[in-house]
Design a protein around this motif. Structure first.
Motif, PDB file in Angstrom:
ATOM      1  N   GLY A 153      36.105 -16.673  69.905  1.00  0.00           N
ATOM      2  CA  GLY A 153      37.566 -16.655  69.816  1.00  0.00           C
ATOM      3  C   GLY A 153      38.056 -15.665  68.777  1.00  0.00           C
ATOM      4  N   LEU A 154      37.356 -14.558  68.683  1.00  0.00           N
ATOM      5  CA  LEU A 154      37.645 -13.552  67.656  1.00  0.00           C
ATOM      6  C   LEU A 154      38.382 -12.367  68.274  1.00  0.00           C
ATOM      7  CD1 LEU A 154      37.001 -12.906  64.638  1.00  0.00           C
ATOM      8  CD2 LEU A 154      34.908 -11.813  65.452  1.00  0.00           C
ATOM      9  N   SER A 155      39.542 -12.041  67.717  1.00  0.00           N
ATOM     10  CA  SER A 155      40.293 -10.874  68.204  1.00  0.00           C
ATOM     11  C   SER A 155      39.880  -9.659  67.380  1.00  0.00           C
ATOM     12  CB  SER A 155      41.803 -11.086  68.048  1.00  0.00           C
ATOM     13  OG  SER A 155      42.176 -12.290  68.656  1.00  0.00           O
ATOM     14  N   ALA A 156      39.103  -8.790  67.986  1.00  0.00           N
ATOM     15  CA  ALA A 156      38.661  -7.584  67.286  1.00  0.00           C
ATOM     16  C   ALA A 156      39.271  -6.367  67.968  1.00  0.00           C
ATOM     17  CB  ALA A 156      37.142  -7.498  67.308  1.00  0.00           C
ATOM     18  N   THR A 157      39.820  -5.465  67.178  1.00  0.00           N
ATOM     19  CA  THR A 157      40.423  -4.252  67.750  1.00  0.00           C
ATOM     20  C   THR A 157      39.325  -3.347  68.303  1.00  0.00           C
ATOM     21  OG1 THR A 157      40.276  -3.044  65.657  1.00  0.00           O
ATOM     22  CG2 THR A 157      42.303  -4.333  66.051  1.00  0.00           C
ATOM     23  N   ALA A 158      39.721  -2.472  69.216  1.00  0.00           N
ATOM     24  CA  ALA A 158      38.766  -1.505  69.782  1.00  0.00           C
ATOM     25  C   ALA A 158      38.198  -0.628  68.672  1.00  0.00           C
ATOM     26  CB  ALA A 158      39.466  -0.653  70.839  1.00  0.00           C
ATOM     27  N   LEU A 207      31.980  -7.871  61.853  1.00  0.00           N
ATOM     28  CA  LEU A 207      33.163  -8.298  62.616  1.00  0.00           C
ATOM     29  C   LEU A 207      34.099  -9.159  61.767  1.00  0.00           C
ATOM     30  CD1 LEU A 207      31.599  -9.218  66.082  1.00  0.00           C
ATOM     31  CD2 LEU A 207      33.259  -7.390  65.655  1.00  0.00           C
ATOM     32  N   TYR A 208      33.513 -10.031  60.960  1.00  0.00           N
ATOM     33  CA  TYR A 208      34.334 -10.942  60.156  1.00  0.00           C
ATOM     34  C   TYR A 208      34.727 -10.378  58.798  1.00  0.00           C
ATOM     35  CZ  TYR A 208      33.901 -14.914  63.331  1.00  0.00           C
ATOM     36  OH  TYR A 208      34.004 -15.760  64.416  1.00  0.00           O
ATOM     37  N   PRO A 217      34.309 -18.053  58.190  1.00  0.00           N
ATOM     38  CA  PRO A 217      33.223 -19.007  58.420  1.00  0.00           C
ATOM     39  C   PRO A 217      31.954 -18.615  57.680  1.00  0.00           C
ATOM     40  CG  PRO A 217      33.348 -17.509  60.262  1.00  0.00           C
ATOM     41  CD  PRO A 217      34.497 -17.162  59.351  1.00  0.00           C
ATOM     42  N   ARG A 218      31.086 -19.596  57.485  1.00  0.00           N
ATOM     43  CA  ARG A 218      29.752 -19.279  56.984  1.00  0.00           C
ATOM     44  C   ARG A 218      28.924 -18.809  58.180  1.00  0.00           C
ATOM     45  NH1 ARG A 218      28.081 -24.807  53.880  1.00  0.00           N
ATOM     46  NH2 ARG A 218      28.407 -25.574  55.998  1.00  0.00           N
TER      47      ARG A 218
END
Length: 293
Positions: free
Chosen positions: A212-217, A58-59, A101-102
């Motif tokens: 608080g992570l904006s991840a696309t579909a 994700l990151y 982030p770690r």
């Protein structure tokens, strides 16, 4: 390379541990967490690797593909408390980590957590798995992991599990204490392995919302494909095949990844004894697990 002998279990402040996780204790306790750190905590064999990989994708899946194909997950998500000869400790690895982030892995019971995680209000994701499947998975893990004490036969292992004489202590105390902490700390998200199996997309959305992570579909779809158990099992960066302490000829690090495999191991008598003991240990909590789907 000749491996050292398997470690022995000893009592460490009321919790069964081995020297691999206590030798660096002062540095672990003095570890400086950051507000943007993400800690993935769990009892062993509860899905920590799975959630680590989900978060790493994700990151950081937008970073160079070479990273995904050449850097083992244990280097991307360091194991806070590990300390072994000839290797950098988890604390040292985390100090060198250049990603923000770690993402950090731990199996520590809640009472052993370094204070800085609470002081900095770092986000913590706790992953819990039902006791029966955890016991089975832990048994096969100990068979093939030379860093763990000798497991003995299944029956004696199961009784030891019920007594809490396992590395990182009692499963019952571990999951209950983190659950209790979660009830008074909004920086902890409590995830269930069984929910991740049943509704991977829904649980990934929960993770994104919590962080608080904006991840696309599209990204979430890619992540779901990559973290499917069968895909992870053949991915050398996550399946344990690069770890010289794991003997994959005895058992796979990623073995089955199912809910209910305990039925293939527990005898009727073992199951009755286990259920009776479980009822006593869980009578004063509202924490509930699914053992079948």
């Amino acid at each position: 390379m000749e491996l050292p002998p398997r470690p022995t279990l000893f009592d460490f402040h009321g919790v069964s541990m081995t020297n691999y996780f206590t030798d660096n204790w002062d540095n672990i306790q003095k570890f400086k967490a950051r507000p943007d750190d993400i800690l993935i905590a769990s009892y062993p064999k509860a899905g920590n690797t799975w959630v680590s990989y989900i978060l790493d994708l994700l990151y950081y899946s937008h970073m160079s593909p070479e990273r995904q194909d050449s850097v083992p997950l244990y280097d991307r998500v360091p194991f806070l408390e590990i300390h072994m000869a000839r290797f950098p400790s988890g604390v040292e690895e985390l100090k060198k980590l250049s990603t923000f982030p770690r993402i950090i892995k731990t199996h520590l019971p809640v009472q052993f957590m370094p204070k800085s995680f609470w002081e900095e209000k770092s986000k913590i994701i706790y992953v819990a798995r039902n006791a029966k499947d955890t016991a089975v998975s832990y048994y096969h893990f100990d068979r093939m992991n030379m860093m763990q004490p000798e497991p003995g036969d299944w029956n004696s292992f199961l009784h030891r599990f019920m007594e809490g004489k396992m590395v990182f202590g009692s499963w019952y105390e571990h999951v209950k204490a983190w659950w209790k902490e979660k009830n008074c700390n909004s920086n902890i998200l409590y995830l269930f392995y069984e929910d991740l199996i049943q509704d991977t997309e829904g649980q990934i959305n929960r993770l994104c919302s919590f962080l608080g992570l904006s991840a696309t579909a599209e990204l979430i779809k890619q992540v779901i494909e990559k973290v499917h158990f069968d895909k992870m099992k053949t991915n050398n960066m996550v399946n344990g095949s690069l770890d010289e302490y794991l003997d994959l000829n005895i058992s796979h690090f990623m073995r089955k990844g199912k809910v209910g495999d305990w039925k293939n191991h527990f005898t009727v008598q073992q199951n009755e004894q286990f259920d009776e003991d479980y009822e006593k240990k869980f009578k004063n909590t509202d924490l509930r697990f699914k053992t079948v789907l």
